[in-house]
Design an enzyme around this catalytic site. Structure first.
Site, short mmCIF file in Angstrom:
data_model
loop_
_atom_site.label_atom_id
_atom_site.label_comp_id
_atom_site.label_asym_id
_atom_site.label_seq_id
_atom_site.Cartn_x
_atom_site.Cartn_y
_atom_site.Cartn_z
N GLU A 294 0.89 -1.17 0.00
CA GLU A 294 0.00 0.00 0.00
C GLU A 294 0.92 1.21 0.00
O GLU A 294 1.78 1.34 0.87
CB GLU A 294 -0.92 -0.02 1.22
CG GLU A 294 -2.01 1.02 1.17
CD GLU A 294 -1.70 2.23 2.03
OE1 GLU A 294 -1.51 3.32 1.42
OE2 GLU A 294 -1.63 2.12 3.25
N CYS A 328 -2.07 8.15 4.68
CA CYS A 328 -2.15 7.81 3.24
C CYS A 328 -3.51 8.22 2.68
O CYS A 328 -3.63 8.48 1.49
CB CYS A 328 -1.96 6.30 3.05
SG CYS A 328 -0.43 5.65 3.73
#
Length: 544
Positions: A294, A328
């Site tokens: 990720e 994020c």
């Protein structure tokens, strides 16, 4: 030997404690912070049963108070990388043979330890080491990590229960979900203690062994995670925690024949370089490594002309500035229709003016410091450039100071061009860029949102018009792996919103779901025949 088909405890999301004045949890957390600040911790590497110390000690400092030393960690070298790999491989045989319910019990106990006696300690470590306020630490290092551990045990049991639906008469068909052949490398980021705990533990839970390297700026809390795992009964060598140079680790790990996979959260550039290196070395490996990552995000909020302005404003200010935008998933670009802009502008100015900024020890502070000087310098570089650029205006903030801590005011830019650099580049900090569009250009703006960024992690649409919601949901289907309607684009909860994105944001293997755990097993099909054939001839071969 197992003598039952065991059902694991049903996972329930851990309750987020309030830390309100007068509460027990607030008192315990304040005490834990005071204790942590009162001495300098000595933080070893954990390789097998050994706590490894070296002559190369590095200081750990709170980002909001960089003159204070929390402790020292022991920096390793190439020899420790080799030791960690071999120790993991030595532990593999016994660990993968251990019955799954015994593995489950270790991680369920770890969850209860974090929920109970370690809660204040791990939250305090995250607050001080990563400059998170009490609420951000609670939802991260306590609740999310607990949820990862408990829900992953449930997902593990569901995976093992997946069996071929048909075994015809005289045949028994089975599938076993073996761990990968070799060791897995877990490379974890600074911004979430829960991610730092989940990346190695989800892999180990499925019977794999792990070499774990955390970000240097997260080591203070990573040490507490390892203490929890040890107390929970994790056998020595299953997860090995090392503090080494990243390129040195990659040079050794990605050339090792027993390298079986990487579980990664971090920057897109680093992940792409890792992928390239693995490809170049593919002929060295015993098996094709699993690559799960990720990475970055340039996350958006799209406001429709039908939106409730209070809902839009709250989604924007929370999504952009909680944990200083160092998520994020944080909102970093927002598209607002011209008709709603005056109202939203007024609300944003009002709310952001009320933010308090300072150290995490003062619970009234909503904004704390960015993680380190490198991040501070990068972000302030963008702010300084904006001050001298006619294509953008600073609406809110723009000031900063690193004399005591790495503090940057929540900053809101309004760009006149949809391709302005801060609408495109990932900044990872408290800098938000707005673009104001004409109300009749919603469809064009959808296309703009979809095509502006290489990333596709999170995004949100704020609207009351159901046709517009449906249009945005369809038009932005590839723009975000986690898509929110009338909410901020952050705050995914394990068991509710599996997290991950595609495009430049990663492999979208959805942390907090069965999908992720399936990447850490290698299925084997077993067919057993009870009445085996004894003649090669088939009936069609017979002559009349």
């Amino acid at each position: 030997m197992s003598k039952g088909f065991f059902k694991v405890p049903t996972p329930i999301n851990e309750t987020v404690l309030s830390y309100a004045p007068g509460s027990t949890e607030r008192k315990l957390l304040k005490e834990a912070i005071e204790v942590a600040r009162s001495y300098e911790a000595d933080i070893p590497m954990y390789i097998g049963a050994k706590e490894v110390r070296t002559d190369n000690k590095k200081a750990l400092r709170p980002p909001h108070d960089h003159q204070h030393i929390l402790g020292y960690y022991h920096q390793g070298d190439k020899s420790h990388i080799h030791d960690a790999i071999q120790t993991a491989l030595d532990a593999k045989k016994d660990w993968e043979k251990l019955a799954w319910q015994e593995r489950a019990a270790i991680f369920l106990k770890a969850a209860d330890l974090i929920a109970g006696p370690y809660r204040s300690k791990i939250n305090a470590a995250t607050m001080l080491g990563q400059s998170k306020n009490a609420y951000q630490a609670e939802i991260d290092s306590a609740c999310e990590l607990i949820d990862f551990l408990r829900f992953n045990v449930e997902y593990m049991s569901e995976i093992y229960a997946q069996q071929p639906p048909v075994s015809p008469r005289g045949v028994w068909n089975k599938v076993e979900h073996r761990p990968l052949e070799g060791f897995v490398f877990a490379l974890t980021p600074f911004n979430f203690t829960a991610i730092a705990g989940n990346l190695p533990s989800s892999v180990a839970m499925m019977g794999n062994v792990v070499v774990w390297k955390p970000a240097d700026t997260q080591i203070y809390a990573a040490n507490v995670i390892m203490q929890v795992f040890k107390e929970a009964g994790l056998p020595a060598g299953v997860i090995n925690l090392i503090y080494v140079d990243g390129p040195e680790a990659g040079d050794i790990i990605f050339k090792h024949p027993d390298f079986a996979g990487i579980h990664f959260t971090g920057s897109t550039a680093v992940f792409q370089n890792i992928w390239k290196t693995i490809g170049e070395n593919i002929h060295l490996y015993k098996s094709y490594p699993r690559i799960v990552g990720e990475t970055g995000g340039k996350d958006f909020i799209l406001v429709h002309p039908s939106a409730n302005v209070e809902v839009a404003n709250t989604a924007i200010v929370r999504g952009a500035f909680e944990y200083q935008g160092q998520k994020c998933s944080a909102a970093s670009r927002v598209y607002i229709p011209a008709s709603l802009w005056p109202e939203i502008k007024e609300l944003m100015i009002r709310d952001i003016a009320s933010f308090k900024m300072g150290g995490v020890e003062d619970f009234s502070n909503f904004i704390n410091a960015v993680i380190d000087e490198k991040s501070f310098d990068k972000l302030t570089g963008y702010i300084d450039a904006a001050k001298n650029d006619p294509d953008v205006a600073i609406l809110i903030g723009g000031n900063y100071d690193k004399s005591k801590g790495y503090f940057i005011e929540p900053t809101v830019l309004v760009a006149s061009k949809p391709t302005y650099v801060t609408l495109c580049d990932e900044l990872f900090g408290p800098v938000l860029t707005l673009f104001i569009y004409e109300d009749d250009k919603f469809e064009e703006t959808l296309k703009l949102v979809d095509e502006t960024s290489i990333y596709a992690l999170t995004g949100a649409v704020i609207a009351q018009d159901r046709y517009a919601i449906a249009q945005a949901t369809e038009g932005l289907k590839n723009a975000a792996g986690n898509f929110y309607i009338n909410d901020k684009c952050t705050g995914a909860v394990v068991g509710q919103q599996p997290f991950g994105g595609a495009r430049g944001s990663g492999t979208n293997d959805k942390a907090g779901s069965m999908i992720n755990l399936l990447r850490w097993v290698s299925p084997r099909t077993i067919k057993e025949v009870f009445d085996s054939p004894t003649d090669y001839r088939y009936p069609f071969m017979e002559e009349k």
